[in-house]
Write a protein that holds these residues in place. Structure first.
Motif, PDB file in Angstrom:
ATOM      1  N   ARG A   1      40.452  39.944  39.007  1.00 43.49           N
ATOM      2  CA  ARG A   1      39.305  39.441  38.259  1.00 43.49           C
ATOM      3  C   ARG A   1      38.648  40.605  37.538  1.00 43.49           C
ATOM      4  O   ARG A   1      38.289  41.613  38.161  1.00 43.49           O
ATOM      5  CB  ARG A   1      38.282  38.775  39.179  1.00 43.49           C
TER       6      ARG A   1
ATOM      7  N   ASN B   1      42.128  40.419  44.586  1.00 51.55           N
ATOM      8  CA  ASN B   1      42.098  39.400  45.632  1.00 51.55           C
ATOM      9  C   ASN B   1      42.976  39.846  46.796  1.00 51.55           C
ATOM     10  O   ASN B   1      44.188  39.968  46.650  1.00 51.55           O
ATOM     11  CB  ASN B   1      42.593  38.062  45.085  1.00 51.55           C
TER      12      ASN B   1
ATOM     13  N   ASN C   1      43.068  38.135  49.677  1.00 51.53           N
ATOM     14  CA  ASN C   1      43.437  36.945  50.448  1.00 51.53           C
ATOM     15  C   ASN C   1      44.640  36.298  49.792  1.00 51.53           C
ATOM     16  O   ASN C   1      44.509  35.610  48.776  1.00 51.53           O
ATOM     17  CB  ASN C   1      42.268  35.965  50.510  1.00 51.53           C
TER      18      ASN C   1
ATOM     19  N   PRO D   1      39.537  33.069  47.254  1.00 51.89           N
ATOM     20  CA  PRO D   1      39.835  34.497  47.016  1.00 51.89           C
ATOM     21  C   PRO D   1      38.832  35.396  47.734  1.00 51.89           C
ATOM     22  O   PRO D   1      37.653  35.063  47.867  1.00 51.89           O
ATOM     23  CB  PRO D   1      39.702  34.626  45.495  1.00 51.89           C
ATOM     24  N   ARG D   2      39.323  36.520  48.224  1.00 45.23           N
ATOM     25  CA  ARG D   2      38.453  37.549  48.799  1.00 45.23           C
ATOM     26  C   ARG D   2      38.553  38.761  47.881  1.00 45.23           C
ATOM     27  O   ARG D   2      39.524  39.505  47.923  1.00 45.23           O
ATOM     28  CB  ARG D   2      38.871  37.898  50.233  1.00 45.23           C
ATOM     29  N   TRP D   3      37.559  38.947  47.044  1.00 41.29           N
ATOM     30  CA  TRP D   3      37.607  39.963  45.994  1.00 41.29           C
ATOM     31  C   TRP D   3      37.123  41.305  46.507  1.00 41.29           C
ATOM     32  O   TRP D   3      36.056  41.401  47.108  1.00 41.29           O
ATOM     33  CB  TRP D   3      36.750  39.526  44.801  1.00 41.29           C
TER      34      TRP D   3
END
Length: 328
Positions: free
Chosen positions: A238, A247, A249, A255-257
């Protein structure tokens, strides 16, 4: 990124996935593979059992490593500080280390975030859940390697100088090492280029830097998130607002940014923008003319809406590369 089968070919970079980098779009017209000086890796020492490593030339020489062992591999900077750790839990980066930021770029003079310093307390963070990674190590830069006139005149491969990247494997000192080699240029090269609009939406510009694996460059001033999906369609990167994020995840959940760079610009190496073989088809080479050999597109959205990012791969005969000044 998916675990790659380790073969001395472009397939390694494709299966590794898009290795993220932060490099401005100021690169050579025909990429580093149009240079005759290459960074090559020697065979790994027996003590690094379970480690696969190779140098891939993208926008610059890049080390890619897979750790299939049960032990931790630490990558050390020039001062002996670990900035990457690769083990079965994934890849950790020391976000307080200058080398972490410098290893994401092929450019010199990288601005460092506040709190990042050689003597800062380590701040480790998981940046990838699989035990493999790629990075641009400054110790592999070929810019300053000179080719003796006689070597170039002879036109034969030659070992010019050595390079070494110290590591710790299960706590024991070792190294990834190799040489800078003069290798006469091939009969041509692949050249990826964009065919879609360089400004697909207002405030977002897209560029491409050619190389064995080209680099896609995005500058996002729209105030809306630009999201790039991986080969499986999962959100991967992103860009903006507030920096660039990866991300971590890789499941189907939210998503884990994790922030990997500040600013509104980001560049990553993109295997999907390559040709699927090391050489052009025989009839293309024999024709001796520039020819289109592949087309590609990337799954990118701006504020959730798909945008067109497309391109093609051309084969350039060696004479065209030489005429454009691509030789070292």
């Amino acid at each position: 990124m998916s675990l790659f089968s380790f073969n001395p070919s472009r397939a390694l970079a494709r299966s590794l996935g898009a290795v993220l980098v932060t490099v401005p779009a100021l690169l050579l017209a025909h990429g580093p593979e149009a240079k005759a000086v290459k960074a090559r890796m020697d065979s790994l020492p027996a003590t690094l059992k379970g480690i696969n490593a190779q140098v891939q030339t993208t926008v610059a020489p890049q080390i890619v490593v897979a750790n299939d062992s049960a032990h931790t591999l630490d990558i050390l900077d020039a001062q002996g500080r670990s900035f990457l750790r690769i083990n079965q839990q994934g890849v950790q980066a020391d976000l307080a280390s200058p080398a972490w930021y410098r290893s994401q770029t092929a450019a010199r003079g990288v601005p460092l975030p506040k709190g990042v310093a050689q003597d800062a307390e380590p701040r480790w963070a998981l940046v990838h859940k699989k035990p493999h990674w790629g990075w641009f190590d400054p110790r592999l830069r070929t810019d300053d390697i000179k080719v003796p006139h006689q070597v170039e005149h002879d036109g034969k491969p030659a070992r010019l100088a050595e390079w070494s990247v110290p590591v710790r494997f299960d706590g024991e000192a070792s190294a990834l090492a190799g040489a800078f080699r003069y290798e006469p240029l091939p009969p041509g090269s692949f050249h990826s280029r964009l065919t879609s609009d360089a400004t697909p939406v207002a405030g977002v510009t897209v560029g491409l830097s050619p190389g064995t694996v080209p680099a896609v460059h995005i500058h996002n001033q729209s105030g809306k998130p630009v999201v790039v999906a991986d080969a499986q369609g999962m959100p991967h990167l992103r860009i903006g607002p507030g920096g660039s994020f990866m991300n971590t995840n890789r499941s189907n959940g939210e998503p884990r940014w994790v922030k990997v760079a500040g600013g509104s610009r980001y560049t990553w190496t993109e295997p999907r923008a390559t040709f699927g073989a090391l050489r052009a088809p025989a009839d293309v080479i024999e024709a001796g003319q520039r020819a289109r050999v592949a087309s590609w597109s990337l799954p990118i959205t701006v504020d959730g809406k798909p945008v067109a990012v497309k391109g093609v791969v051309d084969w350039l005969p060696g004479e065209q590369i030489a005429a454009s000044g691509g030789h070292h």
